[in-house]
Design an enzyme around this catalytic site. Structure first.
Site, short mmCIF file in Angstrom:
data_model
loop_
_atom_site.label_atom_id
_atom_site.label_comp_id
_atom_site.label_asym_id
_atom_site.label_seq_id
_atom_site.Cartn_x
_atom_site.Cartn_y
_atom_site.Cartn_z
N HIS A 251 -11.74 -5.21 6.37
CA HIS A 251 -11.43 -3.87 5.92
C HIS A 251 -11.63 -2.94 7.11
O HIS A 251 -12.69 -2.98 7.74
CB HIS A 251 -12.34 -3.50 4.75
CG HIS A 251 -11.81 -2.34 3.99
ND1 HIS A 251 -11.82 -1.07 4.50
CD2 HIS A 251 -11.21 -2.26 2.78
CE1 HIS A 251 -11.25 -0.25 3.62
NE2 HIS A 251 -10.87 -0.96 2.57
N GLU B 168 -9.16 3.06 1.11
CA GLU B 168 -7.85 3.29 1.69
C GLU B 168 -7.19 4.55 1.11
O GLU B 168 -6.34 5.17 1.74
CB GLU B 168 -6.97 2.09 1.34
CG GLU B 168 -5.98 1.72 2.42
CD GLU B 168 -5.67 0.24 2.33
OE1 GLU B 168 -6.17 -0.49 3.19
OE2 GLU B 168 -4.94 -0.18 1.43
N ARG C 266 -7.15 7.64 3.39
CA ARG C 266 -6.03 7.71 4.35
C ARG C 266 -4.74 7.95 3.59
O ARG C 266 -3.92 8.79 4.00
CB ARG C 266 -5.95 6.41 5.16
CG ARG C 266 -6.95 6.39 6.32
CD ARG C 266 -7.01 5.02 6.96
NE ARG C 266 -7.74 4.07 6.13
CZ ARG C 266 -7.44 2.78 6.01
NH1 ARG C 266 -6.42 2.27 6.67
NH2 ARG C 266 -8.16 2.00 5.25
N ARG D 265 -8.20 -11.70 -1.52
CA ARG D 265 -8.91 -11.49 -2.79
C ARG D 265 -8.68 -10.08 -3.31
O ARG D 265 -8.81 -9.11 -2.59
CB ARG D 265 -10.40 -11.72 -2.61
CG ARG D 265 -11.16 -11.54 -3.89
CD ARG D 265 -12.64 -11.44 -3.65
NE ARG D 265 -12.98 -10.42 -2.68
CZ ARG D 265 -13.31 -9.18 -2.98
NH1 ARG D 265 -13.31 -8.78 -4.23
NH2 ARG D 265 -13.63 -8.33 -2.03
#
Ligand code: ADP
Length: 923
Positions: free
Chosen positions: A717, A730, A733, A897
């Site tokens: 990550h 995320e 962003r 995953r």
């Protein structure tokens, strides 16, 4: 404390003075006689809790013998009940508290088996949205009138029994709420249809209550109304509907209104994006008229700080539930400034006057700490241990009785300030109360608490060895049915399951704390077709869950394991629930199209909640846990497992004999060499994982011939706050944030794939970057509030000021942002080709930055197993007696995953490993 407003009197609209603002919340005790009469146990239960508390709201009494919603409910349904009820009212009033009783009818929530197999009744013939709910018979208009009369008669009986008031139970999806709900009420007569029509029944119940009060009571009789502020169903009651009804009720006159919620500051359960507590909305929305009516808050009030939070947020009265069960003298303790924990020692039932059925009720059962079950024997005496946290060395005396932890003293207490001493005393109490060192740490002081706990585990180990020696035994001769290696979610679940199936189990953990990397899990646990989804009306299917996981894993997932996984996920959710670990909240994560990520109802991170709940179960069963002990090898004789070799903290090596071994050692994200071996490109990456994620289980099993799969599939990550390992989502962003170097420059398309962004951050000479955003991004992303509360964010009113705080050249940073803003306006990033998440220019202060770097997050690959968690060798043959579950295993997640699938994996396969290993030893 006495000065606290909560302990001051409050005058209700009808002129009655309550001596303080604390109420005992109405709670189901299930302790009535089979036909609803009052039992002696119940009288004692209420008597023990009356006194200092201002008001006791006695559990709900059904108005009609078809209205009882649970076994052991008490009744207000005929005059013969008055005598028993009068005894409850009397013992409460004698001790100086006000006695109020709830009146209710369960409506369609009544189970046929409680009413002699008959069908329940409801506003409409629509079953409740829960598994196997019966379809009720619709009340005819005449029956509705008769029902109102029953409410009236119940109120009369409450008056004649001597109660000081009644609380109309318009909550918990019982009949009154059912009439107001557009979901359960789809009538076409005057009782249904429009909101006003649906409000008619609750209003009529209030009218008839007032009539009865006028006829039979004095004007100082209290009339309260309880409501559940929202329903999840579609259609269903929304918060503004509740406000609408409350305003109407207020016009008719009420002495208080009572929120029915699990937490005083609970936000909306419908609009999960809005974190505002409902009480804040209530205060803002209510009319002057409603504002004159005191409002009661309830839900998880345990300590003074909870009362303060309730009052500060606008409640006038605070109802206390489980804490009053655990502490009949709760209010005295709060006045003495005691810090309480919601636990009940298993030998306290009679002393606390808790009726037997209530003791076994899940709400109470989950609070019980077993004080007698620990199987370990000690050589009684005082053991002195030296332990450290990052800053201090603690000298701790641990006093042990024959089979219990007697006391602890901090010998060098003089060296420490109040805070350390306070932490010590909290942990000491927790350890003594639960007779186990495996207790929750004080939040914010984890490492310090771990040191205190460690002193106890060390003393216990020493004294246990001494006890065995004294009896002429060999302390190194340890023998069990099953050794579980690793105490993360998978290991704990496996151990509990195996124990419950009758196996003698030990857990061996190499770190000094329980919980492994599971402690850090945040999102939740994915499962499709669960009871919690159904309750919330979420339509989902196992097939879709399978498909989305397979797609997320780039079709690399092992189909059999994945099938087992999706099929057994709902049972795993139920298993946790049965063990007091309720994951009833729902959310979603990237890659999943449905709300199937189950998490605590409070929205808290799942990891700590899960481990703490599992550890309570471990303690309750007296399952032994050896900390600071590494398993180094599985020992076999003639190809049969006979035990494991362990190395203890002091370097000593011993063998623990066992017939089967479950390896649940987690992944290898924290093993730099292993990560580099399988993925040279990840050299130098930090990890979000705990130190113990070293993949040792893989190495141990490989020595035994086990096969591995997908070892190079490692999830990284890019934006991880490095001091706390907090993932910066995320979505920040995506919401418009950019990444900036220490020189104040952009360097990458921020929304490129995770591996590319990560690689570009690593290439920077400083190996880190800042994620920078403005108020507009914060406004749209609730996660930012969490980062702020964890002190991860640097903020400033201007870019210039922010640059100074980050030690970045301010002119350079301003230039970068101005340039980026131009790209946003013309929708084209000339520098890095970013195309998404360019929502608005970064121009609205305050401005925020978080220092981040990539982190290795999860290792998808690992040991090969079959669906029975049996470890397979490189030729896919079963290695007998050896089982593996959790992140140590490969195949379930394929190449990637999905968030929420790791917790599901460890619980589903953990349970399975416990079961299969037990079956194996039983041969
Ligand atoms: P999972 O999520 O699969 O349950 P976790 O990372 O949460 O995995 O837990 C695995 C636990 O196993 C960690 O607490 C880790 O310290 C422990 N562990 C790893 N290797 C060993 C070993 N060789 N001996 C004992 N414990 C181990």
């Amino acid at each position: 404390m006495k000065n606290n407003i909560a302990f001051k009197p409050l005058t209700l609209p009808n002129g009655v003075e309550l001596k303080n603002r604390i109420m005992m919340a109405p709670m189901t005790t299930c302790s009535g006689f089979y036909e609803g009469s009052v039992t002696h146990d119940l009288i004692e239960y209420y008597q023990a809790r009356a006194g200092e508390i201002g008001t006791i709201i006695v559990e709900c009494g059904f108005v009609d013998n078809k209205g009882l919603a649970f076994p052991g409910a008490i009744g207000l349904d005929n005059d013969e009940k008055i005598e028993g009820l009068a005894k409850i009212a009397q013992v409460i009033k004698e001790k100086g508290s006000k006695a109020v009783i709830q009146v209710y009818h369960g409506g369609r929530m009544v189970e046929p088996k409680l009413i002699g197999g008959q069908s329940p009744v409801g506003p409409s013939a629509i079953a409740a949205p829960r598994p196997n709910a019966p379809t009720p018979i619709e009340l005819t208009p005449e029956e509705v009138d008769a029902m109102l009369d029953k409410f009236g008669q119940a109120v009369r009986r409450a008056i004649q029994a001597g109660f000081d008031g009644v609380e109309i139970h318009g909550a918990n999806t019982y009949l009154i709420q059912q009439f107001y709900s557009p979901n359960s009420n789809q009538r076409t007569d005057k009782w249904g249809g429009s909101r006003d029509n649906r409000a008619r029944f609750p209003l009529a119940v209030l009218d008839i209550t007032h009539d009865m009060v006028k006829k039979y009571a004095n004007q100082d009789f209290i009339v309260g109304y309880r409501f559940s502020p929202e329903e999840l169903e579609v259609p269903g009651i929304r918060f503004d509907d509740s406000m609408y009804l409350l305003e109407k009720l207020a016009e008719k006159g009420l002495d208080y209104v009572h929120f029915s919620m699990g937490a005083i500051l609970r936000p909306s359960i419908v609009d999960t994006q809005d974190p505002t507590p409902l009480i804040n909305k209530y205060v803002a929305m209510r009319s002057d008229k409603l504002a004159k009516i005191p409002v009661v808050g309830v839900g998880n009030v345990i300590n003074q700080s909870d009362i303060d939070a309730a009052i500060d947020n606008g409640y006038d009265l605070v109802a206390v539930g489980r804490a009053c069960i655990a502490y009949p003298d709760w209010i005295n303790r709060i006045e003495k400034d005691e810090k309480l924990e919601l636990v009940i020692n298993s030998d306290q039932r009679e002393a606390l006057k808790i009726p037997e059925p209530l003791w076994h009720f899940s709400l109470v059962e989950s609070l019980i700490r077993d004080v007698n079950l620990n199987v370990k024997k000690f050589k009684p005496g005082s053991y002195q241990e030296k332990v450290n946290d990052e800053s201090y060395e603690f000298l701790i005396n641990v006093e042990l009785g024959k089979d219990f932890i007697k006391d602890m003293q901090l010998v060098n207490a003089k060296e420490f300030d109040y805070e350390v001493l306070d932490n010590f005393s909290v942990i000491k109490n927790r350890i003594i109360d639960s007779n186990s060192p495996h207790v929750d740490a004080v939040s914010g002081a984890t490492t310090q608490c771990e040191a205190f706990k460690k002193a106890v585990t060390k003393a216990m180990a020493k004294s246990n060895k001494a006890a065995i020696l004294a009896e002429g035994g060999d302390p190194n001769d340890k023998s069990y049915d099953i050794v579980v290696v690793g105490s993360g979610g998978a290991g704990l679940a496996a151990a509990i399951k195996a124990h419950d199936l009758g196996a003698n189990v030990i857990i061996v953990e190499k770190m000094s704390v329980i919980g492994g990397n599971t402690n850090k899990a945040s999102a939740g646990m994915n499962a499709a077709e669960t009871k919690f989804q159904k309750l919330k009306g979420i339509v989902d299917s196992k097939a879709l869950f399978y498909k989305e996981t397979m797609t997320g894993g780039k079709n690399k997932n092992n189909p059999e394991l994945l099938h087992y996984f999706v099929e057994n996920a709902p049972d795993a959710i139920n298993w946790l629930d049965d063990n007091g670990i309720e994951l009833s909240g729902l959310t979603t994560t990237g890659g999943m199209s449905v709300d199937r990520t189950h998490r605590p109802a409070s929205g808290a991170a799942v990891g700590g909640f899960l481990i703490s709940g599992l550890v309570k179960n471990i303690n309750k069963r007296g399952i032994e846990v050896m900390l600071d002990t590494s398993v180094t090898e599985i020992v076999t004789e003639n190809n049969k497992v006979v035990g494991v070799k362990v190395s203890e903290e002091d370097g000593s090596i011993q063998i623990i004999k066992a017939k089967a071994v479950i390896i649940a050692t987690g992944g290898f994200s924290a093993n730099k060499e292993m990560v580099e071996k399988y993925r040279p490109d990840l050299k130098g990456f930090v990890t979000t994982n705990h130190k113990g994620a070293t993949g040792s289980g893989i190495l141990i099993l490989e020595k035994l011939g086990a096969g591995t799969v997908d070892m190079s599939e490692i999830q990284i990550h890019p934006t991880v706050e490095q001091t706390t390992s907090y993932l910066i989502s995320e979505s920040i962003r995506g919401g418009g944030a950019i990444l900036i170097t220490q020189n104040g420059k952009r360097f990458v398309n921020e929304l490129d794939t995770r591996d590319k962004v990560s690689a570009d951050i690593i290439k920077l000479p400083e190996h880190y970057a800042y994620i920078l955003f403005d108020q507009q991004v914060r406004d749209e992303n609730k996660a930012v509030e969490e980062y702020l509360s964890h002190d991860l964010v640097i903020q400033a009113n201007t870019i210039n000021e922010l640059a100074q705080k980050l030690a970045i050249n301010s002119a350079e940073l301003i230039k970068t942002i101005e340039r980026y803003n131009q790209f946003v306006i013309k929708k084209q990033d000339d520098d890095f080709g970013r195309t998404t998440g360019m929502r608005h220019p970064i121009n609205k202060g305050p401005f925020y930055a978080i220092k981040i770097a990539p982190g290795i997050h999860h290792t998808m690959g690992g040991i090969t197993i079959n669906t029975q968690t049996q470890v397979l060798d490189t030729h896919k043959n079963i290695i007998q007696g050896v089982f593996a579950a959790g992140e140590v295993v490969g195949g379930v997640h394929g190449a990637n995953r999905i968030g929420g699938n790791a917790v599901a994996d460890i619980i589903i396969f953990g349970i399975q490993a416990g079961k299969q290993a037990t079956d194996y030893i039983n041969g």
